[in-house]
Design an enzyme around this catalytic site. Structure first.
Site, PDB file in Angstrom:
ATOM      1  N   ASN A 244       0.868  -1.158   0.000  1.00 24.16           N
ATOM      2  CA  ASN A 244       0.000   0.000   0.000  1.00 24.16           C
ATOM      3  C   ASN A 244       0.913   1.216   0.000  1.00 24.16           C
ATOM      4  O   ASN A 244       1.612   1.458   0.982  1.00 24.16           O
ATOM      5  CB  ASN A 244      -0.882  -0.003   1.256  1.00 24.16           C
ATOM      6  CG  ASN A 244      -1.756  -1.243   1.345  1.00 24.16           C
ATOM      7  OD1 ASN A 244      -2.264  -1.728   0.336  1.00 24.16           O
ATOM      8  ND2 ASN A 244      -1.925  -1.775   2.554  1.00 24.16           N
TER       9      ASN A 244
ATOM     10  N   HIS B 210       6.654  -1.025   3.113  1.00 20.96           N
ATOM     11  CA  HIS B 210       6.641  -2.455   3.459  1.00 20.96           C
ATOM     12  C   HIS B 210       5.768  -3.198   2.473  1.00 20.96           C
ATOM     13  O   HIS B 210       4.722  -2.704   2.057  1.00 20.96           O
ATOM     14  CB  HIS B 210       6.147  -2.680   4.891  1.00 20.96           C
ATOM     15  CG  HIS B 210       4.822  -2.039   5.172  1.00 20.96           C
ATOM     16  ND1 HIS B 210       4.680  -0.688   5.393  1.00 20.96           N
ATOM     17  CD2 HIS B 210       3.575  -2.551   5.243  1.00 20.96           C
ATOM     18  CE1 HIS B 210       3.422  -0.407   5.605  1.00 20.96           C
ATOM     19  NE2 HIS B 210       2.711  -1.519   5.501  1.00 20.96           N
TER      20      HIS B 210
HETATM   21  P1  AMP Z   1      -0.288  -0.905   5.975  1.00 20.64           P
HETATM   22  O1  AMP Z   1      -1.771  -0.650   6.028  1.00 20.64           O
HETATM   23  O2  AMP Z   1       0.135  -1.432   4.632  1.00 20.64           O
HETATM   24  O3  AMP Z   1       0.521   0.297   6.420  1.00 20.64           O
HETATM   25  O4  AMP Z   1      -0.038  -2.093   6.965  1.00 20.64           O
HETATM   26  C1  AMP Z   1       0.685  -2.011   8.158  1.00 20.64           C
HETATM   27  C2  AMP Z   1       0.753  -3.408   8.705  1.00 20.64           C
HETATM   28  O5  AMP Z   1       1.695  -3.439   9.756  1.00 20.64           O
HETATM   29  C3  AMP Z   1      -0.583  -3.923   9.256  1.00 20.64           C
HETATM   30  O6  AMP Z   1      -0.934  -5.119   8.587  1.00 20.64           O
HETATM   31  C4  AMP Z   1      -0.271  -4.151  10.735  1.00 20.64           C
HETATM   32  O7  AMP Z   1      -0.944  -5.271  11.253  1.00 20.64           O
HETATM   33  C5  AMP Z   1       1.232  -4.340  10.733  1.00 20.64           C
HETATM   34  N1  AMP Z   1       1.886  -4.003  11.985  1.00 20.64           N
HETATM   35  C6  AMP Z   1       1.771  -2.837  12.664  1.00 20.64           C
HETATM   36  N2  AMP Z   1       2.531  -2.880  13.789  1.00 20.64           N
HETATM   37  C7  AMP Z   1       3.152  -4.089  13.792  1.00 20.64           C
HETATM   38  C8  AMP Z   1       4.063  -4.735  14.678  1.00 20.64           C
HETATM   39  N3  AMP Z   1       4.492  -4.143  15.798  1.00 20.64           N
HETATM   40  N4  AMP Z   1       4.487  -5.991  14.363  1.00 20.64           N
HETATM   41  C9  AMP Z   1       4.045  -6.593  13.236  1.00 20.64           C
HETATM   42  N5  AMP Z   1       3.187  -6.037  12.364  1.00 20.64           N
HETATM   43  C10 AMP Z   1       2.735  -4.803  12.638  1.00 20.64           C
END
Ligand code: AMP
Ligand code: ZN
Length: 132
Positions: free
Chosen positions: A85, A98
């Site tokens: 995204n 990511h």
């Molecule tokens: P996005 O909407 O693409 O920015 O997704 C961010 C992702 O990061 C989400 O799927 C969250 O569940 C994941 N996320 C956020 N904090 C953590 C964390 N501390 N460890 C692992 N995943 C995380």
């Protein structure tokens, strides 16, 4: 440093590591959408893929590919979606680039990338003119 993914890379916040090399770290998503849902993050903070240098592009795509292979080996899914995204309009919540790796199985109930569909009616011929 406020960025959660920078804190994970620095070892200040724990994660379940899936894969690591000099350029990327991959770990299990804390709110998984699939068994083995993994996020792959560049070790240096970059907001958007459009901020990558040409060297970054090579390094990160190599890391992403290796992380996906690791997930595939360990989780043994029947298929996989890989995506990112980029910026809030596309659903980016964590402002550190990511990629998401979603292992998939026939009939698991999840959607494909085609589930990303807006309301607007698109004239492909008109859009094509923008590229000519
Ligand atoms: P996005 O909407 O693409 O920015 O997704 C961010 C992702 O990061 C989400 O799927 C969250 O569940 C994941 N996320 C956020 N904090 C953590 C964390 N501390 N460890 C692992 N995943 C995380
Ligand atoms: Zn960061």
């Amino acid at each position: 440093m406020e960025c959660i993914f920078c804190k994970i890379v620095a070892g200040e916040v724990p994660c379940h590591k899936v894969y690591e090399d000099d350029n990327v770290l991959a770990f299990l998503d804390i709110f998984p959408h699939a068994k083995g849902h993994t996020v792959v993050v560049p070790k240096k903070h970059v907001n958007s893929i459009f901020d990558f240098s040409s060297e970054d592009r090579t390094k990160f795509s190599t890391g992403l590919s290796a992380a996906a292979r690791r997930v595939n080996e360990v989780i043994k899914p029947e298929g996989m979606n890989i995506g990112l995204n980029d910026r809030p309009a596309a659903g980016q919540v964590v402002p550190h680039v990511h990629w998401h790796i979603f292992p998939r199985w026939q009939g698991d109930g999840g959607g494909s990338v085609h589930s990303i569909k807006g309301q607007e009616k698109i004239d492909v011929a008109e859009i094509a003119k923008l590229f000519s």
